[in-house]
Design a protein around this motif. Structure first.
Motif, PDB file in Angstrom:
ATOM      1  N   THR A 506      32.731  56.015  32.684  1.00 20.15           N
ATOM      2  CA  THR A 506      33.194  54.754  32.105  1.00 20.15           C
ATOM      3  C   THR A 506      34.030  53.970  33.106  1.00 20.15           C
ATOM      4  OG1 THR A 506      33.234  55.783  29.906  1.00 20.15           O
ATOM      5  CG2 THR A 506      34.445  53.727  30.187  1.00 20.15           C
ATOM      6  N   SER A 507      34.937  54.690  33.775  1.00 24.17           N
ATOM      7  CA  SER A 507      35.773  54.046  34.784  1.00 24.17           C
ATOM      8  C   SER A 507      34.923  53.462  35.899  1.00 24.17           C
ATOM      9  CB  SER A 507      36.763  55.068  35.345  1.00 24.17           C
ATOM     10  OG  SER A 507      37.560  54.497  36.350  1.00 24.17           O
ATOM     11  N   LEU A 508      33.927  54.207  36.340  1.00 20.18           N
ATOM     12  CA  LEU A 508      33.045  53.736  37.410  1.00 20.18           C
ATOM     13  C   LEU A 508      32.338  52.448  37.012  1.00 20.18           C
ATOM     14  CD1 LEU A 508      31.775  54.326  40.195  1.00 20.18           C
ATOM     15  CD2 LEU A 508      30.050  55.691  39.010  1.00 20.18           C
ATOM     16  N   LEU A 509      31.855  52.401  35.774  1.00 18.59           N
ATOM     17  CA  LEU A 509      31.154  51.204  35.302  1.00 18.59           C
ATOM     18  C   LEU A 509      32.092  49.998  35.208  1.00 18.59           C
ATOM     19  CD1 LEU A 509      28.919  52.785  32.505  1.00 18.59           C
ATOM     20  CD2 LEU A 509      28.183  51.934  34.733  1.00 18.59           C
ATOM     21  N   MET A 510      33.328  50.247  34.757  1.00 21.37           N
ATOM     22  CA  MET A 510      34.294  49.155  34.647  1.00 21.37           C
ATOM     23  C   MET A 510      34.627  48.568  36.021  1.00 21.37           C
ATOM     24  SD  MET A 510      35.039  48.478  31.485  1.00 21.37           S
ATOM     25  CE  MET A 510      33.273  48.759  31.231  1.00 21.37           C
ATOM     26  N   PHE A 511      34.858  49.436  36.984  1.00 15.22           N
ATOM     27  CA  PHE A 511      35.207  48.944  38.314  1.00 15.22           C
ATOM     28  C   PHE A 511      34.008  48.287  39.010  1.00 15.22           C
ATOM     29  CE2 PHE A 511      38.688  52.183  37.970  1.00 15.22           C
ATOM     30  CZ  PHE A 511      39.721  51.254  37.958  1.00 15.22           C
ATOM     31  N   LEU A 512      32.814  48.766  38.707  1.00 12.45           N
ATOM     32  CA  LEU A 512      31.629  48.079  39.231  1.00 12.45           C
ATOM     33  C   LEU A 512      31.496  46.695  38.608  1.00 12.45           C
ATOM     34  CD1 LEU A 512      28.978  50.978  39.321  1.00 12.45           C
ATOM     35  CD2 LEU A 512      30.007  49.787  41.276  1.00 12.45           C
ATOM     36  N   GLY A 513      31.893  46.604  37.317  1.00 11.48           N
ATOM     37  CA  GLY A 513      31.890  45.299  36.660  1.00 11.48           C
ATOM     38  C   GLY A 513      32.869  44.334  37.307  1.00 11.48           C
ATOM     39  N   ILE A 514      33.997  44.858  37.748  1.00 10.82           N
ATOM     40  CA  ILE A 514      34.978  44.020  38.455  1.00 10.82           C
ATOM     41  C   ILE A 514      34.415  43.550  39.787  1.00 10.82           C
ATOM     42  CG2 ILE A 514      37.235  44.059  39.608  1.00 10.82           C
ATOM     43  CD1 ILE A 514      38.231  45.886  37.390  1.00 10.82           C
ATOM     44  N   LEU A 515      33.751  44.469  40.499  1.00 10.40           N
ATOM     45  CA  LEU A 515      33.210  44.126  41.817  1.00 10.40           C
ATOM     46  C   LEU A 515      32.106  43.084  41.742  1.00 10.40           C
ATOM     47  CD1 LEU A 515      33.071  47.690  43.435  1.00 10.40           C
ATOM     48  CD2 LEU A 515      34.640  45.829  44.001  1.00 10.40           C
ATOM     49  N   THR A 516      31.384  43.058  40.621  1.00  9.25           N
ATOM     50  CA  THR A 516      30.261  42.111  40.489  1.00  9.25           C
ATOM     51  C   THR A 516      30.629  40.875  39.671  1.00  9.25           C
ATOM     52  OG1 THR A 516      29.468  43.361  38.549  1.00  9.25           O
ATOM     53  CG2 THR A 516      28.545  43.944  40.708  1.00  9.25           C
ATOM     54  N   SER A 517      31.932  40.687  39.383  1.00  4.20           N
ATOM     55  CA  SER A 517      32.357  39.538  38.590  1.00  4.20           C
ATOM     56  C   SER A 517      32.193  38.243  39.384  1.00  4.20           C
ATOM     57  CB  SER A 517      33.816  39.716  38.160  1.00  4.20           C
ATOM     58  OG  SER A 517      34.275  38.588  37.464  1.00  4.20           O
ATOM     59  N   ARG A 518      32.134  37.126  38.696  1.00  9.12           N
ATOM     60  CA  ARG A 518      31.979  35.819  39.345  1.00  9.12           C
ATOM     61  C   ARG A 518      33.311  35.279  39.872  1.00  9.12           C
ATOM     62  NH1 ARG A 518      31.718  31.297  34.525  1.00  9.12           N
ATOM     63  NH2 ARG A 518      33.446  32.133  33.302  1.00  9.12           N
ATOM     64  N   TYR A 519      34.435  35.793  39.362  1.00 11.78           N
ATOM     65  CA  TYR A 519      35.782  35.406  39.795  1.00 11.78           C
ATOM     66  C   TYR A 519      36.053  33.913  39.615  1.00 11.78           C
ATOM     67  CZ  TYR A 519      36.362  40.059  41.660  1.00 11.78           C
ATOM     68  OH  TYR A 519      36.476  41.429  41.779  1.00 11.78           O
ATOM     69  N   ALA A 520      35.716  33.423  38.430  1.00  9.56           N
ATOM     70  CA  ALA A 520      36.117  32.070  38.056  1.00  9.56           C
ATOM     71  C   ALA A 520      37.565  32.117  37.556  1.00  9.56           C
ATOM     72  CB  ALA A 520      35.195  31.521  36.968  1.00  9.56           C
ATOM     73  N   GLU A 521      38.188  30.950  37.470  1.00  8.72           N
ATOM     74  CA  GLU A 521      39.582  30.910  37.055  1.00  8.72           C
ATOM     75  C   GLU A 521      39.785  31.548  35.687  1.00  8.72           C
ATOM     76  OE1 GLU A 521      37.912  28.411  38.296  1.00  8.72           O
ATOM     77  OE2 GLU A 521      38.962  27.872  40.157  1.00  8.72           O
ATOM     78  N   GLU A 522      38.847  31.299  34.757  1.00  7.77           N
ATOM     79  CA  GLU A 522      38.953  31.827  33.403  1.00  7.77           C
ATOM     80  C   GLU A 522      38.876  33.347  33.374  1.00  7.77           C
ATOM     81  OE1 GLU A 522      39.331  30.576  30.387  1.00  7.77           O
ATOM     82  OE2 GLU A 522      39.366  28.434  30.774  1.00  7.77           O
ATOM     83  N   ASP A 523      38.151  33.947  34.331  1.00 11.89           N
ATOM     84  CA  ASP A 523      37.975  35.407  34.342  1.00 11.89           C
ATOM     85  C   ASP A 523      39.302  36.142  34.504  1.00 11.89           C
ATOM     86  OD1 ASP A 523      35.293  35.015  34.034  1.00 11.89           O
ATOM     87  OD2 ASP A 523      34.814  35.255  36.156  1.00 11.89           O
ATOM     88  N   PHE A 524      40.249  35.517  35.192  1.00  7.35           N
ATOM     89  CA  PHE A 524      41.522  36.179  35.427  1.00  7.35           C
ATOM     90  C   PHE A 524      42.385  36.239  34.169  1.00  7.35           C
ATOM     91  CE2 PHE A 524      40.255  34.946  39.686  1.00  7.35           C
ATOM     92  CZ  PHE A 524      40.639  36.044  40.442  1.00  7.35           C
ATOM     93  N   LEU A 525      42.047  35.455  33.156  1.00  2.00           N
ATOM     94  CA  LEU A 525      42.853  35.414  31.949  1.00  2.00           C
ATOM     95  C   LEU A 525      42.659  36.654  31.093  1.00  2.00           C
ATOM     96  CD1 LEU A 525      44.822  33.774  30.209  1.00  2.00           C
ATOM     97  CD2 LEU A 525      42.836  32.699  29.122  1.00  2.00           C
ATOM     98  N   LYS A 526      41.406  37.014  30.780  1.00  2.00           N
ATOM     99  CA  LYS A 526      41.128  38.150  29.892  1.00  2.00           C
ATOM    100  C   LYS A 526      40.100  39.119  30.462  1.00  2.00           C
ATOM    101  CE  LYS A 526      43.612  37.000  26.166  1.00  2.00           C
ATOM    102  NZ  LYS A 526      44.650  37.860  25.567  1.00  2.00           N
ATOM    103  N   SER A 527      38.979  38.595  30.969  1.00  2.00           N
ATOM    104  CA  SER A 527      37.856  39.439  31.356  1.00  2.00           C
ATOM    105  C   SER A 527      38.229  40.497  32.399  1.00  2.00           C
ATOM    106  CB  SER A 527      36.715  38.558  31.892  1.00  2.00           C
ATOM    107  OG  SER A 527      35.643  39.353  32.360  1.00  2.00           O
ATOM    108  N   LEU A 528      38.743  40.066  33.533  1.00  2.00           N
ATOM    109  CA  LEU A 528      39.086  41.015  34.600  1.00  2.00           C
ATOM    110  C   LEU A 528      40.220  41.953  34.204  1.00  2.00           C
ATOM    111  CD1 LEU A 528      38.763  38.658  37.706  1.00  2.00           C
ATOM    112  CD2 LEU A 528      37.244  40.541  37.086  1.00  2.00           C
ATOM    113  N   PRO A 529      41.302  41.470  33.588  1.00  2.00           N
ATOM    114  CA  PRO A 529      42.357  42.411  33.172  1.00  2.00           C
ATOM    115  C   PRO A 529      41.884  43.459  32.176  1.00  2.00           C
ATOM    116  CG  PRO A 529      43.216  40.174  33.208  1.00  2.00           C
ATOM    117  CD  PRO A 529      41.729  40.069  33.409  1.00  2.00           C
ATOM    118  N   LYS A 530      40.997  43.074  31.228  1.00  2.00           N
ATOM    119  CA  LYS A 530      40.478  44.059  30.272  1.00  2.00           C
ATOM    120  C   LYS A 530      39.711  45.166  30.985  1.00  2.00           C
ATOM    121  CE  LYS A 530      40.020  41.109  26.159  1.00  2.00           C
ATOM    122  NZ  LYS A 530      39.051  40.448  25.242  1.00  2.00           N
TER     123      LYS A 530
END
Length: 608
Positions: A506-530
């Motif tokens: 689960t941890s591996l999948l979450m961190f892979l999700g972080i690595l493949t994120s688009r990194y828009a301004e909105e992502d830093f609000l909830k998506s990436l921290p979750k």
């Protein structure tokens, strides 16, 4: 006597040498032959023999020279316009000062010609450790020398006392002359302005760890304070524990050592400083009602509240607005920004929540500055110095920036989001432009953290998968079932192995999700921290269960060898504890910054 190239008598060189080296007999022999030398300038800096003796710390020479000098002779100044008492103030020698004052008290009122600072002010201005000297000189100095209208000595004394953390002296003088709160010192600053910018005088400027915070809250400041007194609450609890002890000295030693270990003395002094600073602030606030605009401006009161808002000194802002509510309307001259704008620009949430309690908040929220920036434009700006040291990484700073923008957007009229400033930028456009570099820094921080954690999670997945296949003790050839299948410890092994494998995956999948994120301004609000919360918590769980799996496996293959198993189990807890200790604060901060209290409390009835 022949003159040298510096215009001094050549014989003065030997006298100067004797004074420097503390050779009174040789110096006295020279002075006896030349009595006029006690008033002569014997150094290139215009020092008399007494000036040099004070500087070198030769108390015996000072006493002998003072005996031979008249009051008028003691008033001679050196090239820096300092009298001998001024030298004592700068050097910090109280005994020498007592000796000189005993002969000529009028020196207490004589200042240097450049600034006209009297000795008590010099002690706080030019001596970083001159508090004790200043206390002595203050007790001897005529108070009228420090009154308003008698130069800048009074204001200078208070501002320097604040800088030196000698708040009690500043408070004592201000009680006698309240108008000194808005008088200007030698640097053109008023005491109220200086107090506004001192972080150590406010609880909000001193962030204590939780156990120190608990001690701080439990300490009581006695009404009649004695600086050498053990805090009342601590003293009482300590004596209750040790009251039955026969040896009182041992009891006191225990209490003292305990206080030292817990840093209670320092915490007590900090709370006392905050207590005195509040009294000083309240005394200053008594002067403000009734002052007109010009008096407030001349006394630097506007600068004081603006500085306090920028630095987040909510205690100062609270008291000064209670005393003079109309100050809520003051604006920064250079930008024409009001207090609401400044609190938002510098991300001072406590101050902003305080300002929102004022009924007339709507006109402030609808105003613009010199560049036609609305309050939402201000929220869109990025001030690099604003609260940057309170977050653990650029990603969380970006999250905080998005939170500020969203919160301010929720309290202004919807039309504000479409207004443009002088360069034609809407608030959202300005936000994206001003945060470009921070987004890049946040992305770099997130990918760096996620990459490191991904490697750890992948290793755990590999190890736990291999452990599940090659169980300890092997399998029975007849049935293929594990040899220790019916052992209780084997079930612990299997369950912890499965939990470790699943949580690491689960941890591996979450961190892979972080690595493949688009990194828009909105992502830093909830998506990436979750994703970071889930990834870190499952990674900590996987490491803990991996150690449990290892210990269970060891118990299976070494039955009855408790002398080996128990120490290994204890050592196995070390890496889990270390990793949790290093990452837990990050996990807690991520949770609180994402799901914690909001910048603006929607349930609060502002303006009621």
């Amino acid at each position: 006597m022949g003159n040298d190239e510096n215009g001094r008598c050549s014989q003065y060189v030997s006298l100067e040498k004797h004074i420097h080296e503390g050779e009174w007999d040789a110096a006295n022999q020279f002075i006896s032959s030349n009595p006029e030398v006690v008033t002569a300038e014997i150094s290139i800096f215009g020092n008399t023999a007494l000036h040099i003796a004070i500087f070198e710390g030769h108390m015996n020479i000072v006493e002998e020279l003072v005996k031979t000098m008249s009051e008028e002779n003691l008033k001679i100044k050196d090239a820096y316009d300092l009298t001998v008492l001024g030298y004592c103030a700068v050097v910090g020698n109280i005994q020498m000062a007592k000796c000189i004052i005993g002969k000529c008290r009028t020196l207490l009122s004589i200042g240097n010609e450049s600034d006209d600072f009297i000795p008590v002010v010099l002690a706080l201005t030019y001596n970083p450790h001159g508090t004790e000297m200043a206390r002595y000189l203050y007790s001897e100095t005529p108070q009228e020398d420090l009154m308003p209208g008698n130069g800048s000595n009074g204001a200078m004394f208070i501002t320097r006392a604040i800088y030196s953390k000698a708040i009690d002296m500043a408070l004592c003088l201000l009680k006698s002359y309240p108008k000194l709160a808005i008088a200007l010192d030698g640097n053109g600053r008023s005491p109220v302005e200086v107090l506004a910018g001192m972080s150590f005088t406010y609880r909000s400027g001193n962030r204590l760890v939780y156990w120190k915070q608990w001690i701080y809250n439990s300490i009581c400041i006695p009404l009649a304070h004695d600086t050498n007194q053990i805090p009342i609450s601590v003293q009482k609890s300590g004596m209750e524990k040790c009251g039955q002890a026969r040896n009182i000295k041992l009891a006191r030693g225990f209490v003292c050592n305990l206080l030292k270990f817990l840093e209670i003395d320092q915490i007590y002094e900090l709370k006392l400083l905050h207590h005195q600073s509040k009294k000083l602030l309240l005394r200053m606030c008594e002067v403000l009602p009734g002052l007109n605009f010009q008096q407030l401006e001349n006394g630097k009161v506007f600068e004081a509240i603006i500085k306090a808002v920028k630095q987040g000194r909510v205690e100062f802002v609270t008291e000064i607005l209670k005393a003079c509510p109309s100050l809520v309307w003051c604006r920064e001259k250079s930008t024409d920004r009001n207090l609401f704008m400044l609190a938002i620009l510098h991300r001072q949430d406590e101050v902003f929540r305080l300002l929102l309690r004022y009924p007339a908040k709507n006109p402030h929220l609808a105003t613009v500055d010199n560049d036609r920036n609305t309050i939402l434009h201000i929220a869109a700006m990025f001030e690099p110095s604003a609260r940057r040291n309170t977050v653990p990484g650029a990603a969380f700073l970006m999250q905080r920036e998005v939170q500020w923008y969203k919160e301010v957007e929720s309290i202004v009229h919807p039309s504000v989001s479409e207004r443009t400033n002088t360069i034609g930028k809407r608030p959202l456009e300005l936000f994206i432009e001003s945060h470009k570099e921070l987004v890049k820094e946040g992305e770099k921080w997130m990918t760096g953290t996620a990459s490191s954690c991904t490697v750890v999670a992948a290793l755990i997945v590999t190890i736990m998968f291999a452990a599940a296949i090659t169980v300890p003790g092997g399998n029975k050839q007849e049935t293929g079932l594990p040899t220790f299948l019916n052992e209780k410890v084997f079930m612990v092994f299997i369950i912890s192995d499965a939990l470790s494998l699943l949580s690491a995956s689960t941890s591996l999948l979450m961190f892979l999700g972080i690595l493949t994120s688009r990194y828009a301004e909105e992502d830093f609000l909830k998506s990436l921290p979750k994703k970071m919360i889930v990834g870190l918590s499952t990674l900590i769980l996987s490491i803990a269960t991996m150690m449990i799996t290892f210990c269970a496996s060891l118990s299976i293959i070494l039955p009855g060898k408790s002398w080996v198993v128990i120490p290994v189990i204890c050592l196995a807890s070390v890496p889990v504890t270390l990793f949790t200790w290093m990452q837990f604060h990050l996990l807690i901060y991520t949770v609180t910054s994402t799901y914690g209290s909001r910048i603006i409390n929607k349930k609060a009835k502002y303006g009621s």
